[in-house]
Design a protein around this motif. Structure first.
Motif, PDB file in Angstrom:
ATOM      1  N   ALA A 114       5.731 -16.545  -5.900  1.00 11.31           N
ATOM      2  CA  ALA A 114       4.901 -17.849  -7.237  1.00 11.31           C
ATOM      3  C   ALA A 114       4.824 -18.645  -6.882  1.00 11.31           C
ATOM      4  CB  ALA A 114       4.189 -17.198  -7.915  1.00 11.31           C
ATOM      5  N   SER A 121       9.548 -13.460  -1.957  1.00 14.25           N
ATOM      6  CA  SER A 121       7.803 -13.699  -2.330  1.00 14.25           C
ATOM      7  C   SER A 121       8.294 -14.623  -3.400  1.00 14.25           C
ATOM      8  CB  SER A 121       7.597 -12.372  -3.237  1.00 14.25           C
ATOM      9  OG  SER A 121       7.369 -11.420  -2.791  1.00 14.25           O
ATOM     10  N   LEU A 173       6.676  -7.047  -4.419  1.00 16.23           N
ATOM     11  CA  LEU A 173       6.697  -7.850  -3.897  1.00 16.23           C
ATOM     12  C   LEU A 173       8.095  -8.418  -4.734  1.00 16.23           C
ATOM     13  CD1 LEU A 173       3.538  -8.673  -5.455  1.00 16.23           C
ATOM     14  CD2 LEU A 173       4.507  -8.852  -3.454  1.00 16.23           C
ATOM     15  N   LEU A 179       4.670 -10.034 -11.392  1.00 20.11           N
ATOM     16  CA  LEU A 179       4.965  -9.640 -10.780  1.00 20.11           C
ATOM     17  C   LEU A 179       6.662  -8.832  -9.976  1.00 20.11           C
ATOM     18  CD1 LEU A 179       3.784 -13.043  -8.948  1.00 20.11           C
ATOM     19  CD2 LEU A 179       2.662 -11.167  -9.252  1.00 20.11           C
ATOM     20  N   TYR A 220      -4.116 -14.673  -5.740  1.00 22.87           N
ATOM     21  CA  TYR A 220      -3.397 -13.593  -5.932  1.00 22.87           C
ATOM     22  C   TYR A 220      -4.013 -13.215  -7.074  1.00 22.87           C
ATOM     23  CZ  TYR A 220      -0.354  -9.671  -5.036  1.00 22.87           C
ATOM     24  OH  TYR A 220       0.453  -8.523  -4.533  1.00 22.87           O
ATOM     25  N   VAL A 266      10.547 -12.210  -7.170  1.00 26.26           N
ATOM     26  CA  VAL A 266       9.622 -13.177  -7.034  1.00 26.26           C
ATOM     27  C   VAL A 266      10.337 -14.062  -8.201  1.00 26.26           C
ATOM     28  CG1 VAL A 266       7.051 -13.952  -7.114  1.00 26.26           C
ATOM     29  CG2 VAL A 266       7.810 -11.232  -7.338  1.00 26.26           C
ATOM     30  N   LEU A 273       0.503 -16.906  -3.057  1.00 26.06           N
ATOM     31  CA  LEU A 273       1.672 -15.947  -3.260  1.00 26.06           C
ATOM     32  C   LEU A 273       1.859 -16.368  -2.146  1.00 26.06           C
ATOM     33  CD1 LEU A 273       3.473 -13.696  -4.455  1.00 26.06           C
ATOM     34  CD2 LEU A 273       1.732 -12.319  -3.052  1.00 26.06           C
TER      35      LEU A 273
END
Length: 231
Positions: free
Chosen positions: A157, A155, A185, A179, A137, A188, A147
């Motif tokens: 990561a 979300s 998103l 992010l 991503y 995250v 992701l």
């Protein structure tokens, strides 16, 4: 690559001194300039060596060296430290020279790209309800390995390493900062996943609210059944 089998003695002079008495040994002179002295034992480790940048010169023995039976003297000098490896040759038994060409490097099983592929396919190994959104991503500073979304739709990561160090945690931290600026998103969370995570990296990650996961490569490949383990 030049490989010489010779009866020789070896003396190292510099930050330390070492002496190898006269015996049959393998002398390897590589294209990068390194010189290694091997015996017929000791596994892969040379008895002595000199790393580049260094120079190899060959000279005639002096009277005492000639009287001791030596026919030529190799002197390997380290350019940065002036350390010297002196190889006194009594007899060259065999010598071969071969151009090995450019080495493609070692392709290891379980490199990060393969770990990324396997984890994306088995993302549920991180927890029930996890789903892969996308591999690689892209962000403004580079791609996040994976992701994903957890069971609550948050979300996540994921940064993947074979050996997880502090640099990997710092890298994931930078991704998370970017992010979390994206309203589509945010929020995250982060997962730092590796086959081995160094204690300092784990401490830093957990201090920053990043979850650490140790990856079982065989289990991801379906080659390990936990129910059959003794421990």
């Amino acid at each position: 690559m030049r490989v010489v089998i010779a009866k020789c003695s070896v003396d190292y002079a510099g930050r330390l001194t070492a002496h190898l008495p006269t015996a049959d040994r393998v002398l390897m002179i590589k294209a990068d300039g390194s010189v290694l002295v091997h015996s017929d034992g000791g596994s892969y480790k040379p008895l002595n060596w000199m790393t580049p940048p260094c120079t190899l010169s060959v000279s005639e023995p002096d009277e005492d060296q000639r009287a001791a039976g030596f026919t030529e003297i190799w002197t390997v000098t380290q350019a940065k430290t002036d350390d010297r490896l002196v190889i006194s040759i009594a007899e060259v038994i065999s010598e071969t020279v071969h151009d090995l060409g450019v080495d493609p490097g070692l392709v290891k099983d379980g490199v990060e790209a393969h770990l990324q592929e396997l984890l994306a396919e088995h993302i549920e190994s991180l927890g029930t309800g996890y789903q892969t959104v996308r591999r690689e991503y892209m962000t403004a500073i580079g791609p996040v390995d994976i992701l994903a979304k957890d069971a609550l739709g948050t979300s996540v990561a994921i940064e993947i390493k074979r050996r997880g160090g502090i640099d990997g945690v710092e890298q994931l931290t930078r991704y998370l900062e970017l992010l979390n600026r994206d309203p589509l998103l945010s929020p995250v969370s982060g997962v730092f996943a590796a086959q081995e995570i160094k204690p300092q990296a784990r401490a830093l990650a957990e201090d920053r609210g990043i979850r650490c996961v140790v990856l079982d490569y065989d289990a991801l490949r379906g080659m390990d059944d936990p129910e059959t383990r003794l421990f």
